[in-house]
Design a protein around this motif. Structure first.
Motif, PDB file in Angstrom:
ATOM      1  N   GLY A 128       0.802  -1.214   0.000  1.00 19.93           N
ATOM      2  CA  GLY A 128       0.000   0.000   0.000  1.00 19.93           C
ATOM      3  C   GLY A 128       0.833   1.262   0.000  1.00 19.93           C
ATOM      4  O   GLY A 128       0.345   2.333  -0.392  1.00 19.93           O
ATOM      5  N   ALA A 129       2.107   1.174   0.443  1.00 17.99           N
ATOM      6  CA  ALA A 129       2.991   2.338   0.409  1.00 17.99           C
ATOM      7  C   ALA A 129       3.345   2.670  -1.040  1.00 17.99           C
ATOM      8  O   ALA A 129       3.291   1.805  -1.928  1.00 17.99           O
ATOM      9  CB  ALA A 129       4.251   2.068   1.219  1.00 17.99           C
ATOM     10  N   HIS A 130       3.717   3.925  -1.263  1.00 17.98           N
ATOM     11  CA  HIS A 130       3.998   4.374  -2.628  1.00 17.98           C
ATOM     12  C   HIS A 130       5.488   4.641  -2.836  1.00 17.98           C
ATOM     13  O   HIS A 130       6.168   5.161  -1.954  1.00 17.98           O
ATOM     14  CB  HIS A 130       3.197   5.642  -2.940  1.00 17.98           C
ATOM     15  N   VAL A 131       5.959   4.276  -4.018  1.00 18.45           N
ATOM     16  CA  VAL A 131       7.330   4.528  -4.437  1.00 18.45           C
ATOM     17  C   VAL A 131       7.288   5.111  -5.851  1.00 18.45           C
ATOM     18  O   VAL A 131       6.237   5.100  -6.503  1.00 18.45           O
ATOM     19  CB  VAL A 131       8.180   3.238  -4.426  1.00 18.45           C
ATOM     20  N   ALA A 142       4.126   4.364  -8.178  1.00 20.11           N
ATOM     21  CA  ALA A 142       3.757   2.949  -8.073  1.00 20.11           C
ATOM     22  C   ALA A 142       3.393   2.620  -6.629  1.00 20.11           C
ATOM     23  O   ALA A 142       3.900   3.228  -5.694  1.00 20.11           O
ATOM     24  CB  ALA A 142       4.904   2.056  -8.558  1.00 20.11           C
ATOM     25  N   ARG A 143       2.533   1.625  -6.485  1.00 20.17           N
ATOM     26  CA  ARG A 143       2.101   1.170  -5.159  1.00 20.17           C
ATOM     27  C   ARG A 143       2.676  -0.218  -4.893  1.00 20.17           C
ATOM     28  O   ARG A 143       2.688  -1.067  -5.781  1.00 20.17           O
ATOM     29  CB  ARG A 143       0.579   1.127  -5.098  1.00 20.17           C
ATOM     30  N   ILE A 144       3.194  -0.403  -3.690  1.00 22.79           N
ATOM     31  CA  ILE A 144       3.680  -1.733  -3.317  1.00 22.79           C
ATOM     32  C   ILE A 144       2.474  -2.656  -3.221  1.00 22.79           C
ATOM     33  O   ILE A 144       1.569  -2.458  -2.407  1.00 22.79           O
ATOM     34  CB  ILE A 144       4.449  -1.698  -1.986  1.00 22.79           C
ATOM     35  N   ASP A 145       2.493  -3.675  -4.078  1.00 17.38           N
ATOM     36  CA  ASP A 145       1.370  -4.621  -4.151  1.00 17.38           C
ATOM     37  C   ASP A 145       1.562  -5.811  -3.227  1.00 17.38           C
ATOM     38  O   ASP A 145       0.612  -6.309  -2.631  1.00 17.38           O
ATOM     39  CB  ASP A 145       1.228  -5.109  -5.589  1.00 17.38           C
ATOM     40  N   GLY A 146       2.783  -6.280  -3.192  1.00 15.26           N
ATOM     41  CA  GLY A 146       3.101  -7.428  -2.354  1.00 15.26           C
ATOM     42  C   GLY A 146       4.523  -7.311  -1.855  1.00 15.26           C
ATOM     43  O   GLY A 146       5.390  -6.756  -2.541  1.00 15.26           O
TER      44      GLY A 146
END
Length: 246
Positions: free
Chosen positions: A39-42, A54-58
């Motif tokens: 859920g965090a963004h990079v 982009a969003r951390i998916d897994g």
């Protein structure tokens, strides 16, 4: 705009909605160093597709995936500036790769000269330092890291149309500012900076380089600079007069 925790260079094409798998080193960095969660963004970039939110998916032990959501910046044209350098010892070559990346180099080319004391170059480490520096300095590309070649081999295959600015501590080279001002009609052409080893260029190398029509010898001032300092000084002046600092 969501808060962006970090920037990551990726090698795969980046398109909206297409998940990207990250290697174990990146997964460890996100999970154990930054302590991020799904859920965090990079931000991600790959040198050709611009920069993406982009969003951390897994995220697990040794694996991670991110989902590109929105393009933040389109790809940009960057200076086609090469660095040709005699390898130096480990800590200083790390510094050299980092600063050359920050200063906008497109290619890092190790060159083995007569007085080069370092026999082996860790290209993986060199590339990792360049990649990390690109992530931190907001570049959209990472410099290309080339295999070491001898100075003679490099000159034999040198491409037409690209000039070499040789940082020459020999004592009779004109000041770098004067050299580049005299070349003002050619400053739009591609350039490369050549720096020597800690012991300097051999006299035969200096003589051979002086005879080449595409080489311009230049002094970096009245003091003898360390090899890594010469890289920073030469690149900064080139970027100011012929690159994207103008």
């Amino acid at each position: 705009m969501p808060k962006i925790a970090t920037r990551l260079f990726v090698e795969d094409p980046v398109t909206e909605g297409s998940p990207l798998g990250l290697d174990s080193g990146r997964a460890h960095f996100l999970r154990s160093v930054l302590r991020l969660s799904p859920g965090a963004h990079v931000a991600v970039f790959n040198g050709t597709d611009g920069e993406w939110l982009a969003r951390i998916d897994g995220l697990g032990k040794g694996w991670a995936s991110v989902l590109p959501i929105e393009r933040l910046r389109a790809a940009e044209t960057e200076p086609d500036l090469w660095l040709l350098f005699a390898p130096v010892k480990r800590a200083r070559i790390d510094f050299l790769a980092e600063k050359a990346t920050e200063l906008g180099c497109a290619r890092l080319q190790p060159v083995m000269t007569a007085r080069t004391a370092v026999e082996r170059v860790n290209l993986q480490r060199l590339a990792a330092n360049a990649r990390e520096a690109a992530e931190q300095c907001q570049r959209l590309t990472v410099p290309e890291v080339k295999e070491p070649v001898s100075l003679a081999e490099l000159l034999d295959i040198w491409p037409r149309g690209r000039r070499i600015l040789m940082a020459d501590e020999g004592g009779d080279a004109p000041p770098i500012h004067d050299v580049l001002v005299a070349e003002k009609e050619q400053l739009q052409e591609p350039w490369a900076l050549l720096t020597g080893p800690e012991g300097g260029f051999a006299e035969e190398e200096r003589a051979n380089l002086s005879r080449l029509p595409f080489v311009r010898r230049a002094s970096l001032g009245p003091r003898i600079l360390r090899a890594d300092t010469a890289v920073v000084a030469g690149l900064a002046i080139l970027q100011a007069l012929a690159g994207d600092w103008r």
